[in-house]
Design an enzyme around this catalytic site. Sequence first.
Site, mmCIF file in Angstrom:
data_model
loop_
_atom_site.group_PDB
_atom_site.id
_atom_site.type_symbol
_atom_site.label_atom_id
_atom_site.label_comp_id
_atom_site.label_asym_id
_atom_site.label_seq_id
_atom_site.Cartn_x
_atom_site.Cartn_y
_atom_site.Cartn_z
ATOM 1 N N HIS A 79 -8.251 0.949 -4.184
ATOM 2 C CA HIS A 79 -9.206 0.699 -3.107
ATOM 3 C C HIS A 79 -9.915 2.011 -2.792
ATOM 4 C CE1 HIS A 79 -9.640 -0.523 1.447
ATOM 5 N NE2 HIS A 79 -10.808 -0.407 0.845
ATOM 6 N N HIS A 90 -1.087 -1.308 -4.395
ATOM 7 C CA HIS A 90 -2.345 -0.995 -3.710
ATOM 8 C C HIS A 90 -2.432 0.511 -3.472
ATOM 9 C CE1 HIS A 90 -5.874 -2.208 -1.341
ATOM 10 N NE2 HIS A 90 -5.523 -1.281 -0.459
ATOM 11 N N PHE A 138 -6.370 4.760 7.980
ATOM 12 C CA PHE A 138 -4.969 5.033 8.290
ATOM 13 C C PHE A 138 -4.129 3.767 8.176
ATOM 14 C CE2 PHE A 138 -7.725 7.869 10.656
ATOM 15 C CZ PHE A 138 -7.245 9.115 10.249
ATOM 16 N N GLY A 139 -2.875 3.941 7.827
ATOM 17 C CA GLY A 139 -1.929 2.836 7.871
ATOM 18 C C GLY A 139 -1.416 2.646 9.292
ATOM 19 N N GLY A 140 -0.700 1.561 9.502
ATOM 20 C CA GLY A 140 -0.013 1.360 10.774
ATOM 21 C C GLY A 140 -0.885 0.959 11.944
ATOM 22 N N MET A 142 -11.168 -6.056 5.210
ATOM 23 C CA MET A 142 -10.435 -5.070 6.003
ATOM 24 C C MET A 142 -10.178 -5.653 7.384
ATOM 25 S SD MET A 142 -9.866 -2.444 4.126
ATOM 26 C CE MET A 142 -8.979 -1.628 5.454
ATOM 27 N N MET A 156 -9.051 7.870 -0.268
ATOM 28 C CA MET A 156 -9.905 8.269 0.865
ATOM 29 C C MET A 156 -10.437 9.675 0.632
ATOM 30 S SD MET A 156 -7.579 6.844 3.987
ATOM 31 C CE MET A 156 -6.777 5.237 3.888
ATOM 32 N N GLY A 192 1.247 -2.019 4.090
ATOM 33 C CA GLY A 192 1.856 -0.699 3.984
ATOM 34 C C GLY A 192 3.107 -0.629 4.829
ATOM 35 N N MET A 212 -12.196 4.163 -0.796
ATOM 36 C CA MET A 212 -12.904 4.375 0.473
ATOM 37 C C MET A 212 -13.580 5.732 0.356
ATOM 38 S SD MET A 212 -9.820 2.858 2.786
ATOM 39 C CE MET A 212 -8.684 3.028 1.405
ATOM 40 N N SER A 264 0.851 -1.197 0.000
ATOM 41 C CA SER A 264 0.000 0.000 0.000
ATOM 42 C C SER A 264 0.880 1.239 0.000
ATOM 43 C CB SER A 264 -0.900 0.025 1.234
ATOM 44 O OG SER A 264 -1.444 1.331 1.370
ATOM 45 N N ASP A 314 -4.681 3.436 -1.920
ATOM 46 C CA ASP A 314 -5.764 3.713 -0.977
ATOM 47 C C ASP A 314 -6.326 5.103 -1.213
ATOM 48 O OD1 ASP A 314 -6.069 1.370 0.687
ATOM 49 O OD2 ASP A 314 -4.030 1.761 1.390
ATOM 50 N N ASP A 337 -6.442 -6.658 4.097
ATOM 51 C CA ASP A 337 -5.862 -5.313 4.134
ATOM 52 C C ASP A 337 -5.920 -4.723 5.540
ATOM 53 O OD1 ASP A 337 -5.077 -2.711 3.595
ATOM 54 O OD2 ASP A 337 -6.774 -2.241 2.290
HETATM 55 C C1 DX5 Z 1 -6.383 1.413 5.514
HETATM 56 C C2 DX5 Z 1 -5.853 1.035 4.148
HETATM 57 C C3 DX5 Z 1 -4.764 0.007 4.190
HETATM 58 C C4 DX5 Z 1 -3.620 0.331 5.085
HETATM 59 C C5 DX5 Z 1 -2.563 -0.720 5.081
HETATM 60 O O1 DX5 Z 1 -7.455 2.260 5.359
HETATM 61 O O2 DX5 Z 1 -6.886 0.532 3.323
HETATM 62 O O3 DX5 Z 1 -4.335 -0.306 2.869
HETATM 63 O O4 DX5 Z 1 -3.062 1.554 4.779
HETATM 64 O O5 DX5 Z 1 -1.503 -0.266 5.861
HETATM 65 P P1 DX5 Z 1 -0.836 -1.140 7.017
HETATM 66 O O6 DX5 Z 1 -0.299 -2.348 6.335
HETATM 67 O O7 DX5 Z 1 0.210 -0.244 7.569
HETATM 68 O O8 DX5 Z 1 -1.916 -1.485 7.992
HETATM 69 ZN ZN ZN Z 2 -6.521 -0.507 1.224
#
Ligand code: DX5
Ligand code: ZN
Length: 219
Positions: free
Chosen positions: A67, A34, A144-146, A138, A38, A198, A69, A9, A36, A176
Site C-alpha cells: 500500500h 499488508h 498511523f496504526g491504531g 481507508m 509512507m 494491524g 502512501m 498490516s 504500509d 483498511d
Molecule cells: C494506515 C495504514 C493501515 C493501518 C492499519 O495508514 O494504511 O494499514 O496501519 O492498522 P490498524 O488496523 O491498527 O488501524
Molecule cells: Zn494500509
Amino acid sequence: MAKVLIAPSILSADFARLGEEVRAIEAAGADLVHVDVMDGHFVPNITIGPMVVKALKPHATIPLDVHLMITPVDPFVDAYVEAGAGIITFHPEAGPHPHRTIQTIRKAGAKAGMSLNPGTPIAAIEALIEDLDLVLVMSVNPGFGGQKFIDTQLRKIEVLRKRIDATGRDIILEVDGGVTAANAAQVISAGATALVAGTAVFGDGPEKYAANIARLRGA
Ligand code: DX5
Ligand code: ZN
C-alpha cells in the site's frame, strides 16, 4: 460467498523481527501481508522502502500487498515489484495520471489497486474501476496504526460493492484502518472481501495471531 481475505498490516509488527513476524502471520492463517509504505509528505509518517520488502520476500509464500502512501508513485513501482510486491495499491491524489500508474504496475508484473481516503469520493476512481484488481477503502486517515474506524465509510463500501458487482469482474474490495473483531462482521456485510488489520492482529503477541485472524474472518 468467497472466503474473506485477511491482510495483517506489518506496521504493527515488531520491526526488529519482521521476517519472523511475517512467517508467524502466514502460519496463523493470513492470506496477504499488508505492507504500509509512507513517505513523510503524502502522509505524516515514514516507513518501509523497497529494500525492506526485498528482505521480507523470502519469508512469505502469500502475496505481499503493498500500500503506497507516497507521491510520486511511478518512479518507485519497478523497485517495489522487483522486491516482491504482488499487489501495488496507490492513491488517486498521488499524481495526475493514475491510468498510466496502473499500466506501469501491470507492466512490472503486479496486480493494481487504488485507495480512497475517508474524504475522497468514489468518483476519484470511477473511470478506472474496470482496470483495477483491488479497491482499498481507508477507514482511517492514513499515516498511523491504531486509529478508530470511521463509520461513515461503511456507506462508501456498500456503494463500491454495487459498482464492483456491476463490472462483473473479480475485484477485491479491501478495507483498511481500525478494523477489529468487533466491527469486522459489519465491514464484511457492507461488502468487503479483504480486511487489513494491524493492531487487531499484532496487538497481543504471537501466540494470539491465529485466534485474532480467525476472529476477524468470523470463524
Ligand atoms: C494506515 C495504514 C493501515 C493501518 C492499519 O495508514 O494504511 O494499514 O496501519 O492498522 P490498524 O488496523 O491498527 O488501524
Ligand atoms: Zn494500509
